[in-house]
Design an enzyme around this catalytic site. Structure first.
Site, PDB file in Angstrom:
ATOM      1  N   HIS A 188     130.217 -22.178  76.739  1.00 47.11           N
ATOM      2  CA  HIS A 188     130.387 -22.244  75.284  1.00 47.11           C
ATOM      3  C   HIS A 188     129.105 -22.431  74.503  1.00 47.11           C
ATOM      4  O   HIS A 188     128.959 -21.920  73.400  1.00 47.11           O
ATOM      5  CB  HIS A 188     131.475 -23.253  74.928  1.00 47.11           C
ATOM      6  CG  HIS A 188     132.783 -22.569  75.033  1.00 47.11           C
ATOM      7  ND1 HIS A 188     133.371 -22.367  76.251  1.00 47.11           N
ATOM      8  CD2 HIS A 188     133.504 -21.899  74.120  1.00 47.11           C
ATOM      9  CE1 HIS A 188     134.446 -21.632  76.064  1.00 47.11           C
ATOM     10  NE2 HIS A 188     134.556 -21.339  74.784  1.00 47.11           N
ATOM     11  N   ARG A 295     138.333 -19.086  67.158  1.00 47.69           N
ATOM     12  CA  ARG A 295     138.493 -20.210  68.086  1.00 47.69           C
ATOM     13  C   ARG A 295     138.726 -21.446  67.234  1.00 47.69           C
ATOM     14  O   ARG A 295     137.816 -21.892  66.531  1.00 47.69           O
ATOM     15  CB  ARG A 295     137.230 -20.385  68.934  1.00 47.69           C
ATOM     16  CG  ARG A 295     136.981 -19.275  69.944  1.00 47.69           C
ATOM     17  CD  ARG A 295     135.809 -19.643  70.864  1.00 47.69           C
ATOM     18  NE  ARG A 295     135.728 -18.762  72.012  1.00 47.69           N
ATOM     19  CZ  ARG A 295     134.932 -17.690  72.066  1.00 47.69           C
ATOM     20  NH1 ARG A 295     134.176 -17.367  71.044  1.00 47.69           N
ATOM     21  NH2 ARG A 295     134.899 -16.960  73.176  1.00 47.69           N
ATOM     22  N   ARG A 331     143.639 -17.992  67.260  1.00 50.70           N
ATOM     23  CA  ARG A 331     144.031 -18.366  68.614  1.00 50.70           C
ATOM     24  C   ARG A 331     144.410 -19.840  68.564  1.00 50.70           C
ATOM     25  O   ARG A 331     143.627 -20.668  68.106  1.00 50.70           O
ATOM     26  CB  ARG A 331     142.886 -18.184  69.602  1.00 50.70           C
ATOM     27  CG  ARG A 331     143.345 -18.645  70.983  1.00 50.70           C
ATOM     28  CD  ARG A 331     142.293 -18.565  72.022  1.00 50.70           C
ATOM     29  NE  ARG A 331     141.206 -19.484  71.756  1.00 50.70           N
ATOM     30  CZ  ARG A 331     140.066 -19.454  72.447  1.00 50.70           C
ATOM     31  NH1 ARG A 331     139.890 -18.552  73.386  1.00 50.70           N
ATOM     32  NH2 ARG A 331     139.109 -20.313  72.190  1.00 50.70           N
ATOM     33  N   GLU A 430     144.103 -13.485  80.151  1.00 51.90           N
ATOM     34  CA  GLU A 430     142.904 -14.099  80.734  1.00 51.90           C
ATOM     35  C   GLU A 430     143.191 -14.816  82.050  1.00 51.90           C
ATOM     36  O   GLU A 430     142.318 -15.444  82.613  1.00 51.90           O
ATOM     37  CB  GLU A 430     142.210 -15.020  79.723  1.00 51.90           C
ATOM     38  CG  GLU A 430     143.081 -16.062  79.080  1.00 51.90           C
ATOM     39  CD  GLU A 430     142.340 -16.906  78.045  1.00 51.90           C
ATOM     40  OE1 GLU A 430     141.113 -16.808  77.929  1.00 51.90           O
ATOM     41  OE2 GLU A 430     143.019 -17.679  77.339  1.00 51.90           O
ATOM     42  N   ASN A 453     136.111 -13.645  79.626  1.00 52.14           N
ATOM     43  CA  ASN A 453     135.347 -14.807  80.111  1.00 52.14           C
ATOM     44  C   ASN A 453     136.177 -15.576  81.133  1.00 52.14           C
ATOM     45  O   ASN A 453     135.701 -15.931  82.202  1.00 52.14           O
ATOM     46  CB  ASN A 453     134.986 -15.744  78.956  1.00 52.14           C
ATOM     47  CG  ASN A 453     134.263 -15.023  77.847  1.00 52.14           C
ATOM     48  OD1 ASN A 453     133.711 -13.963  78.072  1.00 52.14           O
ATOM     49  ND2 ASN A 453     134.279 -15.589  76.651  1.00 52.14           N
ATOM     50  N   ASP A 454     137.424 -15.815  80.765  1.00 53.34           N
ATOM     51  CA  ASP A 454     138.286 -16.527  81.700  1.00 53.34           C
ATOM     52  C   ASP A 454     138.849 -15.606  82.765  1.00 53.34           C
ATOM     53  O   ASP A 454     138.978 -16.004  83.918  1.00 53.34           O
ATOM     54  CB  ASP A 454     139.413 -17.238  80.947  1.00 53.34           C
ATOM     55  CG  ASP A 454     138.918 -18.553  80.363  1.00 53.34           C
ATOM     56  OD1 ASP A 454     138.285 -19.312  81.111  1.00 53.34           O
ATOM     57  OD2 ASP A 454     139.131 -18.799  79.169  1.00 53.34           O
ATOM     58  N   ARG A 464     132.796 -20.744  85.081  1.00 50.67           N
ATOM     59  CA  ARG A 464     131.928 -20.132  84.074  1.00 50.67           C
ATOM     60  C   ARG A 464     130.843 -21.064  83.543  1.00 50.67           C
ATOM     61  O   ARG A 464     129.900 -20.616  82.893  1.00 50.67           O
ATOM     62  CB  ARG A 464     132.774 -19.562  82.915  1.00 50.67           C
ATOM     63  CG  ARG A 464     133.534 -20.603  82.151  1.00 50.67           C
ATOM     64  CD  ARG A 464     134.591 -19.971  81.271  1.00 50.67           C
ATOM     65  NE  ARG A 464     134.128 -19.734  79.916  1.00 50.67           N
ATOM     66  CZ  ARG A 464     134.920 -19.373  78.917  1.00 50.67           C
ATOM     67  NH1 ARG A 464     136.212 -19.169  79.128  1.00 50.67           N
ATOM     68  NH2 ARG A 464     134.448 -19.197  77.718  1.00 50.67           N
ATOM     69  N   CYS A 501     138.467  -9.609  73.594  1.00 53.95           N
ATOM     70  CA  CYS A 501     137.660 -10.541  72.806  1.00 53.95           C
ATOM     71  C   CYS A 501     136.738 -11.384  73.675  1.00 53.95           C
ATOM     72  O   CYS A 501     136.083 -12.285  73.190  1.00 53.95           O
ATOM     73  CB  CYS A 501     138.549 -11.423  71.936  1.00 53.95           C
ATOM     74  SG  CYS A 501     139.615 -12.486  72.906  1.00 53.95           S
TER      75      CYS A 501
HETATM   76  C1  PEP Z   1     137.803 -15.547  77.026  1.00 57.33           C
HETATM   77  O1  PEP Z   1     138.213 -16.331  77.876  1.00 57.33           O
HETATM   78  O2  PEP Z   1     137.338 -14.421  77.286  1.00 57.33           O
HETATM   79  C2  PEP Z   1     137.836 -15.912  75.599  1.00 57.33           C
HETATM   80  C3  PEP Z   1     137.569 -15.024  74.675  1.00 57.33           C
HETATM   81  O3  PEP Z   1     138.125 -17.188  75.274  1.00 57.33           O
HETATM   82  P1  PEP Z   1     137.148 -18.435  75.478  1.00 57.33           P
HETATM   83  O4  PEP Z   1     135.779 -17.907  75.772  1.00 57.33           O
HETATM   84  O5  PEP Z   1     137.211 -19.207  74.202  1.00 57.33           O
HETATM   85  O6  PEP Z   1     137.779 -19.163  76.620  1.00 57.33           O
HETATM   86 MG    MG Z   2     139.393 -18.002  77.360  1.00 60.28          MG
END
Ligand code: PEP
Ligand code: MG
Length: 576
Positions: A188, A295, A331, A430, A453-454, A464, A501
């Site tokens: 993050h 977010r 979200r 995800e 990302n997840d 991550r 996203c």
């Molecule tokens: C993701 O997981 O790709 C996502 C967009 O959400 P975050 O990065 O906030 O977990």
């Molecule tokens: Mg995510």
């Protein structure tokens, strides 16, 4: 001059003095005192205590008298530091157990922690956090490095790690760049750095030890280089690089307002990922066609209590109105995992990414969820709103979440809120199981948004936030490409739109594949939008589809990468 290397996660070049921000628990060493050292150590402890109290008095001077709450908190902190039993016990450890002052303070703290935690009272648990923070301050003073959390002069922040809360508090006008010891492209800190346009390098081993406060640093957020005390020649080279970066940005900004239409006429919506209200003007300036991922966690960061419905509603309404007539995708809360567990005092979990996170946490705390949903629905009357649920792993969760949403809407209607239609509803894809049942999910929602990302974290089993496995993050892994293909196809078969996203949506290298997969929307950090639009306008959808077919036949990420490189070169497309 010394060179360090990490992972560049937010492009741009910064040159400035280092500011070492000590976050998390401070490392201290235990030293056994010789009897003749005891009284000197007790004096040292008192001097540090007095200095910390003087610092707090100084902070008080800068707070306007009418702000009674912060003033009374600082007064309470000063009283805690003057507490006779705290002083007595620390002295006792120094005198009787021959401990150095730092170690003695930690011992006293752990005794207090046990007592406070055994009381199980939320209010008292919060006070122990205050005490931990204060004792850390005294320890830092003892170590001659009292920590300040606000920067007065522009500087490069060097830290072991920055929590999302730390990151949210740093401002682009004083923070020239970040360098941290841990993290990855999708942690993050990296995401926030990119959206604020602050150059950042993560995963630089031992940087807080190697760099001294005030050292001149060059940070290249693209190559991941960090140079300590550079020579004049190197400074000049980087100033050139910085100029190049700025020129590139100025050039690309020309494409910001153009639509992303391929040469053969396929239009893709390019939206922004935001987390702060302040980012809206920036997102629009960069040409975002609305927000594909808001977010919503950040309102929960800068505070110890939970925000109420009115406060959420006011902020959400500002977001919706600020973006109208474009749409905003809310979200719902994605707390837990690496996000805000600390701020919300969530129980520590051995495996937080697999723990009580996101929709699971909301379904376990329906009051928390309902408050947020009420605020979103009320704000939805002022513009175009979509809602999406994070971390959906099965139909059961989706049904429960939808039920709560319907109940909340009904409740609002009974209260006289004129909710005619509900916002369109989506799920984030995800978790690998969501891909496997994407056909079933698609029948129940209006859109999908793939959170790579997840999805990559869970599918490839790589944490991550862990720099040790950051090199394994691989969006071009054939396994990931297949998961994306499957999600898009399942969504389209049911006639719903499929967005992406995750950070992959803004990786220029991946964009031709994403277009070829048929994604309807790409949502990314606002700064990347002009470059992505510029690229999409040079692509042909048909050729991208053929590229996808070819890529899906390749067995390794390396071969997919080589195919893409070759393709970019043949098409004479530059990869800024
Ligand atoms: C993701 O997981 O790709 C996502 C967009 O959400 P975050 O990065 O906030 O977990
Ligand atoms: Mg995510």
């Amino acid at each position: 001059m010394k060179k360090l290397k990490g992972i560049g996660v937010s492009p741009g070049v910064a040159i400035g003095p280092a500011y070492i921000l000590l976050t998390g628990r401070i490392k201290i060493t235990r030293r056994i005192l010789r009897p003749e050292e005891v009284s000197r150590e007790i004096n040292r402890f008192h001097r540090a205590l007095d200095e910390t109290i003087r610092d707090l008095e100084e902070v008080k001077k800068h707070i306007p008298a009418e702000m009674s709450q912060p003033l009374s908190i600082i007064d309470a902190h000063i009283l805690m530091l003057k507490d006779p039993s705290l002083i007595r016990e620390t002295e006792r450890y120094i005198r009787e157990s021959f401990m150095n002052a730092e170690w003695a303070l930690r011992k006293v703290l752990s005794r207090y922690q046990q007592i406070f935690l055994s009381l199980g009272d939320f209010y008292l648990r919060e006070r122990i956090h205050d005490l931990e923070h204060l004792i850390d301050k005294v320890i830092l003073t003892l170590q001659g490095q009292n920590n300040q959390t606000t920067l007065k002069e522009p500087a490069v922040i060097v830290a072991h790690d920055l929590s999302p809360a730390d990151t949210a508090r740093l401002r682009p006008d004083t923070t020239q760049a970040f360098v941290t010891e841990v993290g990855s492209r999708t942690s993050h800190t990296a995401i926030v750095a990119r959206s604020l346009g602050i150059p950042a390098v993560v995963a630089v081993k031992d940087v807080t030890e190697t760099v001294n406060p005030g050292d001149l640093l060059i940070v290249d957020g693209l190559s991941g280089e960090v140079i300590i005390n550079p020579t004049q020649e190197v400074i000049e080279e980087f100033l050139d690089r910085r100029l190049e970066c700025q020129e590139r940005k100025a050039f690309l900004s020309k494409f910001a307002k153009e639509p992303a239409i391929t040469l053969d006429g396929r239009r893709v919506a390019i939206r922004a990922n935001i987390e702060l209200l302040d980012e809206i003007p920036l997102a629009l300036e960069f040409g975002a066609e609305g927000v594909g991922l808001y977010r919503t966690e950040y309102l929960y960061v800068t505070r110890r209590d939970l925000p109420g419905e009115e406060e959420l509603y006011r902020t959400y309404r500002q977001v919706v109105e600020g973006l109208s007539p474009e749409l905003v995708t809310f979200r719902t809360l994605d707390i837990g995992g690496d996000k805000f567990a600390q701020e919300l005092d969530l129980p520590e979990e051995i495996n937080p990414a697999l723990g009580l996170r996101a929709i699971r946490l909301c379904l376990k705390n329906p009051a928390l969820f309902r408050t947020q949903l009420r605020a979103i629905l009320r704000a939805s009357l002022f513009g175009r709103v979509r809602i999406m649920f994070p971390m959906i792993s099965g139909l059961g969760e989706l049904h429960l979440a939808k039920e709560i949403l319907a109940e909340v809407a009904e409740e609002l209607r009974r209260e006289g809120v004129e909710l005619k239609e509900l916002p369109s509803l989506g799920v984030m894809i995800e978790v690998p199981s969501a891909v496997a049942i994407a056909d079933l999910l698609a029948r129940e929602v209006d859109f999908f948004s793939i959170g790579t990302n997840d999805l990559i974290q869970y599918a490839l089993a790589i944490d991550r936030g862990n720099e040790e496995v950051a090199h394994l993050y691989e969006p071009l892994h054939p396994g990931i490409l297949r998961l994306i293909k499957q999600s898009v196809e399942a969504g389209h078969r049911e006639g719903i739109e499929v967005a992406m996203c995750g950070e992959m949506a803004g990786e220029l290298f991946c964009v031709p594949l994403l277009i070829g997969f048929g994604l309807d929307e790409l949502s990314m950090n606002p700064q990347t939008i002009p470059a992505v639009k510029n690229l999409v306008r040079k692509l042909s959808f048909e050729e991208c589809q053929a590229l996808v077919e070819e890529a899906l036949n390749l067995p390794t990420p390396e071969e997919v990468r080589a195919l893409l490189l070759d393709w970019f070169e043949k098409k004479d497309l530059t990869l800024f």
